[in-house]
Design an enzyme around this catalytic site. Sequence first.
Site, PDB file in Angstrom:
ATOM      1  N   LYS A 184     -75.349 -61.291  45.547  1.00 55.62           N
ATOM      2  CA  LYS A 184     -75.964 -62.226  44.586  1.00 55.62           C
ATOM      3  C   LYS A 184     -76.483 -61.491  43.346  1.00 55.62           C
ATOM      4  CE  LYS A 184     -80.606 -63.022  46.269  1.00 55.62           C
ATOM      5  NZ  LYS A 184     -81.471 -62.386  45.303  1.00 55.62           N
ATOM      6  N   ASP A 193     -96.718 -69.748  52.989  1.00 54.57           N
ATOM      7  CA  ASP A 193     -95.353 -70.283  52.926  1.00 54.57           C
ATOM      8  C   ASP A 193     -95.455 -71.794  53.037  1.00 54.57           C
ATOM      9  OD1 ASP A 193     -92.349 -68.808  53.593  1.00 54.57           O
ATOM     10  OD2 ASP A 193     -92.506 -70.986  53.722  1.00 54.57           O
ATOM     11  N   LEU A 222     -86.469 -52.613  49.184  1.00 53.52           N
ATOM     12  CA  LEU A 222     -86.486 -52.464  50.643  1.00 53.52           C
ATOM     13  C   LEU A 222     -85.110 -52.756  51.235  1.00 53.52           C
ATOM     14  CD1 LEU A 222     -89.726 -54.556  51.272  1.00 53.52           C
ATOM     15  CD2 LEU A 222     -89.552 -52.083  50.916  1.00 53.52           C
ATOM     16  N   THR A 248     -86.292 -60.930  43.195  1.00 56.75           N
ATOM     17  CA  THR A 248     -85.336 -60.464  42.192  1.00 56.75           C
ATOM     18  C   THR A 248     -85.001 -61.633  41.280  1.00 56.75           C
ATOM     19  OG1 THR A 248     -84.460 -58.917  43.781  1.00 56.75           O
ATOM     20  CG2 THR A 248     -83.079 -59.390  41.865  1.00 56.75           C
ATOM     21  N   CYS A 297     -78.721 -59.372  49.094  1.00 54.27           N
ATOM     22  CA  CYS A 297     -79.007 -58.822  47.758  1.00 54.27           C
ATOM     23  C   CYS A 297     -77.780 -58.478  46.927  1.00 54.27           C
ATOM     24  CB  CYS A 297     -79.890 -57.587  47.892  1.00 54.27           C
ATOM     25  SG  CYS A 297     -81.557 -58.002  48.391  1.00 54.27           S
TER      26      CYS A 297
END
Length: 451
Positions: free
Chosen positions: A264, A31, A154, A122, A261
Amino acid sequence: MKNIIVVGAGYVGLVTAACFADLGNRVIVLDIDKSKIEGLKKGVLPIYEPGLEEMVSRNTTAKRMDFTTSYPQALREAEYVFIAVGTPSGVDGEADLKHVQQAAEAIAEAMTGPLIVVNKSTVPVGTGDWVADIIRAHQSKPIPFAVVSNPEFLREGSAILDFMNPARTVLGSLDPEAVEKVAQLHLPLRAPIVVTDLRTAEMIKYASNAFLATRISFINEIANICEALGADVKEVANGMGYDPRIGRTFLEAGMGYGGSCFPKDVQALAHMAAEKGRNPQLLQAVMDINADRTRLLMERVHELLGDLAGKDIGLLGLTFKPNTDDMREAPSLEIARRLVKKGVVVHAYDPVGMERARDMMPELIMAEDPYALAEGCDALIVCTDWNEFKHLDLSRILQMMKQPVIVDGRNIYDPVVLTRLGFRYRGIGRGYGPDGSPIEEVETEAKVSEK
Ligand code: UDX
């Protein structure tokens, strides 16, 4: 044992990394946020997900999991790179791909040997091809690679369980060798594997989430009609759910869908359709119904309390759903904003979400537990269906409140039981109509003792 890199230490990336490590692979989490990586090295997770901390600690101790901010260091021995970075909504509802782009460029610049780049984020249909173009353009010399789309399904709160027991694994790529290699990683999970092209795999993710969101908006619309006609939406959903063509899941009426999720993804799908000149009528209706949930809930609050100025109202639950600390698109925030606008003093309690919520809405007054929350409140609004709210001592709550009013945005209580206890109760779509409802006719304890 395979060498896997996961880019992005968020909900999806960390769960993916920890689960692959738990299956015996060697996984490096990358990250660009130094503080996240420093924390992870010390066993401090940037997010709450049940079971994750223990799994990360176990696999770090076993040296199957490591953390870094350096692409060259991470990619030295990598065979697979999973991209699991965020794709937030852009200004027009489109997915913002800057993090995906940064990751693709950095991977291209740092790779030293053949690589399979697996996209878990996504992303709009066509992004896989775009990622391949970026990698080709940023390599210092041509090194073979393949891009595979492997969307995640998930659910926050049960992400580890979902990862280990997937309903299916979707792999999108026209490179059979790459597909075979990514399939191998998933074989221990024993789920059906759907192999398709990149764009279709990307579309499967959007269509799945849009369909689930549609179920939720559908049952919310039915709830509105139930309210007007005096029927009970929970029983309606039960009655519908026994039909195997329908099923019972994702038919909980309430405050609408939130989280990182559904809002959006539905918006991004509608945006993609509109960009190509299509009219996504159903998706638009799904979004409109969802956007109206908080307004309708506020109507219930007004109905029971009248003028809200100067009232104290407590929010039971803040996170967008239980078993997560995620506050993204949580309906509680919209309710709180609306209440504050009406001059309400807004109190709140949530088992894990208070810290994040405090940053987002400093005017919320946090309580230590649900009983402390109830004290002196004119109403409680159930915003999240945490299990620990389901068996509260409601008689105690009743005594502590200034007015016995509960608006149950998640239908966790039984209207008859609460009315009998003496609450003025409103759920969502449950058995009362505008012209006198069955609930008003329930014998309350007070009424019985009057007789
Ligand atoms: C979702 C998808 O389920 C997952 O497959 C995808 O990859 C990521 O998005 P998540 O956002 O974690 O997962 O939450 P989910 O459990 O699906 O719930 C989403 C929202 O819908 C929550 O706000 C929840 O409260 C609401 N919901 C869900 C309802 O209002 N009614 C229901 O019946 C189900």
